[in-house]
Write an enzyme that holds these catalytic residues in place. Sequence first.
Site, short mmCIF file in Angstrom:
data_model
loop_
_atom_site.label_atom_id
_atom_site.label_comp_id
_atom_site.label_asym_id
_atom_site.label_seq_id
_atom_site.Cartn_x
_atom_site.Cartn_y
_atom_site.Cartn_z
N SER A 172 0.84 -1.19 0.00
CA SER A 172 0.00 0.00 0.00
C SER A 172 0.88 1.24 0.00
O SER A 172 1.58 1.50 -0.97
CB SER A 172 -0.95 -0.02 1.20
OG SER A 172 -1.83 1.07 1.18
N THR A 173 0.90 1.99 1.10
CA THR A 173 1.67 3.23 1.17
C THR A 173 3.15 2.96 0.92
O THR A 173 3.77 2.14 1.59
CB THR A 173 1.51 3.86 2.56
OG1 THR A 173 0.13 3.95 2.88
CG2 THR A 173 2.14 5.25 2.60
N HIS A 199 -2.85 -0.84 -3.13
CA HIS A 199 -3.99 0.03 -2.86
C HIS A 199 -3.86 1.31 -3.68
O HIS A 199 -3.01 2.16 -3.41
CB HIS A 199 -4.05 0.39 -1.38
CG HIS A 199 -4.32 -0.79 -0.49
ND1 HIS A 199 -3.99 -0.79 0.84
CD2 HIS A 199 -4.89 -2.00 -0.74
CE1 HIS A 199 -4.35 -1.96 1.37
NE2 HIS A 199 -4.88 -2.70 0.43
N MET A 293 0.04 1.07 5.17
CA MET A 293 -0.72 1.36 6.37
C MET A 293 -1.71 0.24 6.66
O MET A 293 -2.14 -0.48 5.77
CB MET A 293 -1.49 2.67 6.21
CG MET A 293 -0.65 3.92 6.28
SD MET A 293 -1.67 5.40 5.96
CE MET A 293 -2.97 5.18 7.19
N ASP A 296 -4.26 -4.82 6.24
CA ASP A 296 -4.82 -5.60 5.14
C ASP A 296 -3.85 -6.71 4.74
O ASP A 296 -2.66 -6.47 4.56
CB ASP A 296 -5.10 -4.69 3.94
CG ASP A 296 -5.82 -5.41 2.81
OD1 ASP A 296 -6.53 -6.39 3.10
OD2 ASP A 296 -5.67 -4.98 1.65
#
Length: 359
Positions: A172-173, A199, A293, A296
């Site tokens: 993600s991030t 994401h 972050m 997930d």
Amino acid sequence: MPPKLRVLIVDDAVVMRRLLTEALKRDPRIEVVGTAPNGRIALQKIPQVNPDLVTLDMEMPDLDGLSTLRELRRTHPKLPVIMFSALTQRGAVSTLDALAAGADDYVTKPVESSDLAACIAQLEAELLPKIHAHCRALTTRVQPAPPTANARTTPPFAGHPRSFDLLCIGTSTGGPNALAELFQKLTAPLPVPVAIVQHMPPMFTKLLADRLNNIPGHLRCHEAADAEPMLPGHAYLAPGGRHLAIKRQLDGTFVTQLTDTPPENSCRPAVDVLFRTAAETNAHILAVVMTGMGSDGLHGARLIAARGGRILVQDEASSVVWGMPGAIAQAGLANTVKPIPELAFEIVRRLGSPHLAPA
């Protein structure tokens, strides 16, 4: 009480500066210490207001967001910067350029600007957690450990060359840069298909897949389509706004399945969907969780581990935010915790391919 997080807002639109200010005021732990209508004024204000984080618009007169970011990274290399971009083709391109240039994260601007309350609620939901995550990561991040002895040499084979059937990656991030670095270290075809969840919103994932596909090497990447046969040495990136699931055919091969089921962990695509459906095929799965972050992928990783798969995670020192990989490690599910260059070697070692780019 700990000191408030000091935020500088940089945006040429008066309305957007007001919306951002109002959204940040909803959190008593955050203080807006200044605003600026363009990058040049922002660069002048930073030494005066000493922010803990900067929100930076992409499209501005005089000095745009990307130029401001590049200058900011020369003077303040560690100051967290969150970019604001439009949910458009041009905005997606600019966002990926900004992430490659050193931005820590991004938030897309509200599409329906006439509903001010909805805009503020959207900004509050999307921006506040990122501000806290990046400021916390800056103060708690550990120093990178020196690479281990085998990080610069081709590792030996481990087990049968085809002991795994599928490689699944969740991030993600910080993921676009992490994926690019990983791809750079894998310069020969992998003997299994690769499924990736990053994401990102629609349109952004298509551009990211194209950029990953242009990295020199033999791992081909594109945005996944529905019911697509998965080939060894090819990577299939989940499209923004849709879940990527895995189905196994009677002949043992895999096909993609795109679904519009509700978000999981507030995400669509979600890593948990990919991991869970991969585990349900009863194939031998190698999973990798990198910077991001939240948590997930944690539930899906439990299923993969329970079915004999293995999970590798990126270490805290090299992660932008050690949320997703940290959740796996803290749950005792990680078989390996390493920086990206060593993750690449570990992937190749476990898949049984001896080919890696020099570290």
